[in-house]
Design a protein around this motif. Sequence first.
Motif, PDB file in Angstrom:
ATOM      1  N   ILE A  68      -0.228  -8.361 -35.422  1.00  0.00           N
ATOM      2  CA  ILE A  68      -1.359  -8.042 -34.728  1.00  0.00           C
ATOM      3  C   ILE A  68      -2.231  -7.358 -35.431  1.00  0.00           C
ATOM      4  CG2 ILE A  68      -2.212  -6.882 -32.528  1.00  0.00           C
ATOM      5  CD1 ILE A  68       0.310  -7.304 -31.211  1.00  0.00           C
ATOM      6  N   GLN A  69      -3.382  -7.833 -35.806  1.00  0.00           N
ATOM      7  CA  GLN A  69      -4.524  -7.454 -36.822  1.00  0.00           C
ATOM      8  C   GLN A  69      -5.907  -7.526 -36.089  1.00  0.00           C
ATOM      9  OE1 GLN A  69      -3.989  -8.236 -41.011  1.00  0.00           O
ATOM     10  NE2 GLN A  69      -2.071  -9.714 -40.422  1.00  0.00           N
ATOM     11  N   LYS A  71      -7.470  -5.719 -34.089  1.00  0.00           N
ATOM     12  CA  LYS A  71      -7.651  -5.608 -32.792  1.00  0.00           C
ATOM     13  C   LYS A  71      -8.207  -4.459 -32.095  1.00  0.00           C
ATOM     14  CE  LYS A  71      -6.195  -9.833 -31.712  1.00  0.00           C
ATOM     15  NZ  LYS A  71      -7.149 -10.870 -31.206  1.00  0.00           N
ATOM     16  N   SER A  72      -8.533  -4.170 -31.056  1.00  0.00           N
ATOM     17  CA  SER A  72      -8.982  -2.852 -30.314  1.00  0.00           C
ATOM     18  C   SER A  72      -7.773  -2.318 -29.353  1.00  0.00           C
ATOM     19  CB  SER A  72     -10.343  -2.967 -29.825  1.00  0.00           C
ATOM     20  OG  SER A  72     -10.549  -1.782 -29.360  1.00  0.00           O
ATOM     21  N   ILE A  73      -7.389  -1.284 -29.752  1.00  0.00           N
ATOM     22  CA  ILE A  73      -6.238  -0.360 -29.214  1.00  0.00           C
ATOM     23  C   ILE A  73      -6.505   0.943 -28.790  1.00  0.00           C
ATOM     24  CG2 ILE A  73      -3.656   0.090 -29.501  1.00  0.00           C
ATOM     25  CD1 ILE A  73      -3.407  -2.152 -31.616  1.00  0.00           C
ATOM     26  N   ASN A  95      -6.182  -2.510 -37.201  1.00  0.00           N
ATOM     27  CA  ASN A  95      -6.385  -2.440 -35.840  1.00  0.00           C
ATOM     28  C   ASN A  95      -7.118  -1.107 -35.521  1.00  0.00           C
ATOM     29  OD1 ASN A  95      -4.767  -4.578 -34.527  1.00  0.00           O
ATOM     30  ND2 ASN A  95      -3.208  -3.520 -35.626  1.00  0.00           N
ATOM     31  N   ASP A 143      -8.188  -4.746 -26.662  1.00  0.00           N
ATOM     32  CA  ASP A 143      -7.228  -5.862 -26.443  1.00  0.00           C
ATOM     33  C   ASP A 143      -5.981  -5.536 -26.069  1.00  0.00           C
ATOM     34  OD1 ASP A 143      -8.995  -8.221 -28.006  1.00  0.00           O
ATOM     35  OD2 ASP A 143      -8.948  -6.522 -29.551  1.00  0.00           O
ATOM     36  N   ILE A 144      -5.624  -4.234 -26.552  1.00  0.00           N
ATOM     37  CA  ILE A 144      -4.459  -3.500 -26.059  1.00  0.00           C
ATOM     38  C   ILE A 144      -4.450  -2.179 -25.595  1.00  0.00           C
ATOM     39  CG2 ILE A 144      -1.998  -3.023 -26.879  1.00  0.00           C
ATOM     40  CD1 ILE A 144      -2.324  -5.363 -29.042  1.00  0.00           C
ATOM     41  N   LYS A 178      -9.794  -6.730 -22.517  1.00  0.00           N
ATOM     42  CA  LYS A 178     -10.532  -7.984 -22.722  1.00  0.00           C
ATOM     43  C   LYS A 178      -9.743  -8.915 -22.135  1.00  0.00           C
ATOM     44  CE  LYS A 178     -12.312  -6.277 -26.940  1.00  0.00           C
ATOM     45  NZ  LYS A 178     -12.423  -6.531 -28.752  1.00  0.00           N
ATOM     46  N   GLY A 181      -6.093  -9.754 -22.740  1.00  0.00           N
ATOM     47  CA  GLY A 181      -5.629  -8.683 -23.446  1.00  0.00           C
ATOM     48  C   GLY A 181      -4.314  -7.924 -22.413  1.00  0.00           C
ATOM     49  N   GLU A 221      -0.441  -8.441 -18.361  1.00  0.00           N
ATOM     50  CA  GLU A 221      -1.843  -8.935 -18.705  1.00  0.00           C
ATOM     51  C   GLU A 221      -2.538  -8.912 -17.259  1.00  0.00           C
ATOM     52  OE1 GLU A 221      -1.541 -12.758 -20.385  1.00  0.00           O
ATOM     53  OE2 GLU A 221      -0.611 -13.408 -18.525  1.00  0.00           O
TER      54      GLU A 221
END
Length: 223
Positions: A68-69, A71-73, A95, A143-144, A178, A181, A221
């Motif tokens: 997982i690269q 992404k907004s966490i 991330n 995203d997570i 998202k 997400g 999700e």
Amino acid sequence: MSQAQLKLSNLLHYPLLQKIIYGAKIRRPKTPHVVGMKFFQEHSIWVLDANRCPCDLEFIDYLREFNIQGKSIFHFGTGNHHIIGLENQQNGLNNEIMGITAAAPEHSSYVRFVVENPALAKYYKVLFADIYTLTGNSLPEFDIVNLFHLCEFYLPENSKFTHHCDSSLVQLFLDKLKPNGKILFYPGSFAWGDAEKIVEEFTQAGKIRKFGEYKHLLIYEKA
């Protein structure tokens, strides 16, 4: 009762002694419920303990194993170790991680890490705030989201200073999730009995559905 009979477990029934023990680092309560938010914010430090709380380490493994690269966490509860931000940098995952801590010493640790390693802040930012004060206007989309410590920190007596309880907090982050997400929970939390009820309510209401599991982590999700 003699001094010899005053074991640590008994001392914890006395509020003043709680604070003395807490301040002396003999025992550090995990949440502000024991000593109040102000004292907790001033003194709390959570060091990395893989046996008692492996969720951050398992989250790192989750990001790495599924590559997982970029992404907004959102990360609830950084600890004094900031291991998720540090490993994100070391593994080159890039991330964008927003962490939050309600403990001033933990935030001070983040500042020290960044002063010594400025590159850390490129993808890892940490807020010093009570998570229940956040609003939709103060957050980007994610995203997570990990809410490993759901129900551990809310104090009803502080409601006049906050916007949320634990249930509305989940809704806040669900609104900020998202498409496709994921929102993660940790059933090893000591407050999971309460958190599980909220997760089940959202599931029954058709707002979330279980996506899977990773080690001890539960992955949901939007439904």
